[in-house]
Design a protein around this motif. Sequence first.
Motif, mmCIF file in Angstrom:
data_model
loop_
_atom_site.group_PDB
_atom_site.id
_atom_site.type_symbol
_atom_site.label_atom_id
_atom_site.label_comp_id
_atom_site.label_asym_id
_atom_site.label_seq_id
_atom_site.Cartn_x
_atom_site.Cartn_y
_atom_site.Cartn_z
ATOM 1 N N MET A 1 13.294 -2.954 21.089
ATOM 2 C CA MET A 1 13.562 -1.696 20.377
ATOM 3 C C MET A 1 13.403 -0.526 21.331
ATOM 4 N N PHE A 272 -0.055 -6.525 16.878
ATOM 5 C CA PHE A 272 0.327 -7.018 15.562
ATOM 6 C C PHE A 272 -0.369 -8.343 15.297
ATOM 7 N N GLU A 280 -2.653 -13.440 16.537
ATOM 8 C CA GLU A 280 -1.931 -12.337 17.142
ATOM 9 C C GLU A 280 -0.448 -12.668 17.204
ATOM 10 N N ILE A 281 0.355 -11.734 16.727
ATOM 11 C CA ILE A 281 1.808 -11.932 16.808
ATOM 12 C C ILE A 281 2.321 -11.381 18.118
ATOM 13 N N GLY A 282 1.810 -10.239 18.489
ATOM 14 C CA GLY A 282 2.269 -9.664 19.734
ATOM 15 C C GLY A 282 1.799 -8.231 19.855
ATOM 16 N N GLY A 283 2.192 -7.594 20.919
ATOM 17 C CA GLY A 283 1.791 -6.226 21.149
ATOM 18 C C GLY A 283 2.982 -5.376 21.531
ATOM 19 N N VAL A 284 2.902 -4.115 21.184
ATOM 20 C CA VAL A 284 3.946 -3.172 21.557
ATOM 21 C C VAL A 284 3.311 -2.155 22.490
ATOM 22 N N ARG A 301 10.271 -1.010 7.787
ATOM 23 C CA ARG A 301 11.239 -1.300 8.839
ATOM 24 C C ARG A 301 10.975 -0.533 10.110
ATOM 25 N N ASP A 318 13.431 -4.330 15.690
ATOM 26 C CA ASP A 318 14.646 -5.107 15.929
ATOM 27 C C ASP A 318 14.818 -6.112 14.805
ATOM 28 N N ASP A 320 15.076 -9.196 14.875
ATOM 29 C CA ASP A 320 14.321 -10.435 14.989
ATOM 30 C C ASP A 320 12.856 -10.275 14.602
ATOM 31 N N TYR A 321 12.405 -9.039 14.403
ATOM 32 C CA TYR A 321 11.024 -8.861 13.935
ATOM 33 C C TYR A 321 10.849 -9.456 12.553
ATOM 34 N N ILE A 324 10.164 -13.431 12.388
ATOM 35 C CA ILE A 324 9.147 -14.031 13.260
ATOM 36 C C ILE A 324 8.482 -15.192 12.546
ATOM 37 N N LYS A 325 8.414 -16.312 13.264
ATOM 38 C CA LYS A 325 7.733 -17.471 12.679
ATOM 39 C C LYS A 325 6.461 -17.741 13.461
ATOM 40 N N MET A 326 5.412 -18.050 12.778
ATOM 41 C CA MET A 326 4.148 -18.331 13.486
ATOM 42 C C MET A 326 3.972 -19.828 13.687
ATOM 43 N N GLU B 100 13.332 -0.374 27.301
ATOM 44 C CA GLU B 100 13.385 -1.204 26.109
ATOM 45 C C GLU B 100 11.988 -1.797 25.918
ATOM 46 N N ILE B 101 11.415 -1.560 24.763
ATOM 47 C CA ILE B 101 10.065 -2.068 24.515
ATOM 48 C C ILE B 101 10.178 -3.240 23.541
ATOM 49 N N LEU B 102 9.525 -4.326 23.872
ATOM 50 C CA LEU B 102 9.601 -5.501 23.003
ATOM 51 C C LEU B 102 8.261 -5.765 22.367
ATOM 52 N N LEU B 103 8.308 -6.437 21.249
ATOM 53 C CA LEU B 103 7.076 -6.933 20.651
ATOM 54 C C LEU B 103 6.734 -8.187 21.454
ATOM 55 N N GLU B 104 5.797 -8.034 22.403
ATOM 56 C CA GLU B 104 5.545 -9.139 23.319
ATOM 57 C C GLU B 104 4.641 -10.161 22.694
ATOM 58 N N ARG B 105 5.142 -11.401 22.617
ATOM 59 C CA ARG B 105 4.343 -12.460 22.019
ATOM 60 C C ARG B 105 3.276 -12.879 23.022
ATOM 61 N N PRO B 106 2.145 -13.326 22.560
ATOM 62 C CA PRO B 106 1.118 -13.787 23.509
ATOM 63 C C PRO B 106 1.638 -15.010 24.242
ATOM 64 N N ALA B 119 10.752 -12.852 19.734
ATOM 65 C CA ALA B 119 10.142 -13.502 18.581
ATOM 66 C C ALA B 119 10.958 -14.716 18.172
ATOM 67 N N GLY B 120 10.304 -15.755 17.775
ATOM 68 C CA GLY B 120 11.019 -16.947 17.339
ATOM 69 C C GLY B 120 11.096 -17.997 18.421
ATOM 70 N N ALA B 129 -3.479 -16.804 21.131
ATOM 71 C CA ALA B 129 -3.880 -15.499 21.653
ATOM 72 C C ALA B 129 -5.020 -15.688 22.632
#
Lengths: 326, 287
Positions: A1, A272, A280-284, A301, A318, A320-321, A324-326, B100-106, B119-120, B129
């Motif tokens: 994003m 997140f 943890e899902i991830g970090g921005v 959103r 985005d 794909d957020y 997201i599957k854990m 571009e900033i992404l939601l970075e997965r661990p 993601a995915g 984590a």
Amino acid sequence: MRPILMKGHERPLTFLKYNREGDLLFSCAKDHNPTVWFADNGERLGTYRGHNGAVWCCDVSRDSMRLITGSADQSVKLWNVQTGAQLYSFNFDSPARSVDFSVGDKLAVITTDPFMGLPSTIQVKRIARDPNEQSSESVLTIKGPQGRINRAIWGPLNKTIISAGEDAVVRVWDTETGQLLKESDKETGHQKTVTSLSKSADGSHFLTGSLDKSAKLWDARTLTLIKTYVTERPVNACAISPLLDHVVIGGGQEAVHVTTTDRRAGKFEAKFFHKILQEEIGGVKGHFGPINALAFNPDGRSFSSGGEDGYVRLHHFDPDYFTIKM
Amino acid sequence: MAVDMGKLRWGELEDDAEDLDFLLPPRVVVGPDENGVKKVTEYRFDDEGNKVRVTTTTHVRKLTRARLSKRALERRSWPKFGDAAHEDAGARLTMVSTEEILLERPRAPGSKAEEPKVAGDPLAAMGKAGAVLMVCRTCGKKGDHWTSKCPYKDLAPQTDSFVDKPPGAESAASSAGTGKGAYVPPSMRAGAERSGTEMRRRNDENSVRVTNLSEDTREPDLLELFRTFGPVTRVYVAVDQKTGVSRGFGFVNFVNREDAERAINKLNGYGYDNLILRVELATPRPN
């Protein structure tokens, strides 16, 4: 994003709030002027001039007509959202820290800091429809907690007030009588100052963030501890997603680690977590300083974060957020 | 070819069919009627050079911002107030991030540092984590990659690898005086070329000092950042020889002083690689 960067504040951000419809974003900072932005493209709409001190907190009424702000200049002001005109000013004997409109916007709960020997208080004021009839007397005043009360919000149906602060205890008070109904347990609860508190969209549970590097999810009626999310940084801000089972936590960095060669330490991120799985899902990343404010758009959103660097970063997720599957 | 050449010369026809468009009848647009139907009639040449008529019929529907409620739409047209009232269009308060900033997965331990894990991705989802504590000996990073996978392999400590190689450029100047004995390099001889040093001095007045650089900023990064302001003669980034990380500052020499000044105005306070740059005129070296 591609986050939208909004640099309207000269000083660190303290609080962010979306209006109910999610088209306006209100930001408060230490620079005395709360600002309102359009939440889709980050364009600035206006600023509210009048405070003489850092603005710690704000809330907007459901119809987006009234804004209430609490400031270190010992006043809480009511504003007309559209014109920026100040409608009323409640004066206190100590800095005001947290403000929150009740469901129905007829009442507001305000907390004041301990100052010059005065203890911290939680006060409830009636908000009149017509600002000319506004009186400054408090409907209810609660004293008791030691230390600063960083945040106080209305519980379900305005029956209770939930507060948390420097003494790390989360308390539930009765609105009619002002009595303490419940307190969080000292062992399972937070161990250090609770810096932030935010409700879920339906008000049934809330999230608290603390300097003990964790955030906890509680039931709003029974004050049962439901979940705990552990991070590596002291937590300054937290928010619950209204759309998905996510929570976001933002914080600072301990001064000890500032000169570490670890590259990741220099990049402040909003983390997140999955609300239920606690993972943890991830970090921005992106902020140049600790994150002090986080807010989700009511449609879930997008979200925005405010940092010590004075920037507000508005992120539209985005596609794909949402998958997201854990 | 089924085209009437007319006054055309064959030389003009060698290009592709776009040039022949003036032979075709113009595009006709029959605007949206009361039902919103719009008809566009165009002519073009197909692959065999035949004139072809293409008719496109569209139903035009005005898509209002479906997301905003009526009240929100009204708010969109509110006049600006407060500090925003006198804002000029050039005020760059709101900007879209260039990065571009992404939601970075661990990341799972051992995976590559710079790969954006969208993601995915099943691998990322497996990683828990807080990766296993792994330290890279080359760059000192923790928890990112093993030494063998270090993206900065070339910054390995120079003690073992470079003992036998001739001294690098930085040591050339020092060894000139001490090691070479009788030989005096041209720049230090009596009557050394003044114009060269003058040029250098003038250049040093157009020197810009950049501080608060991130650890892995190097000369090419600074060059790329500053060249938009004008021709750059030299870029230098101070690097700690032992660890290979940048010492956080560097110099950029412009050819023109105005470019240097513009660069200072634009880039001072600019966020680069998550640090806020400080850009100023380099104070002249004491000579």
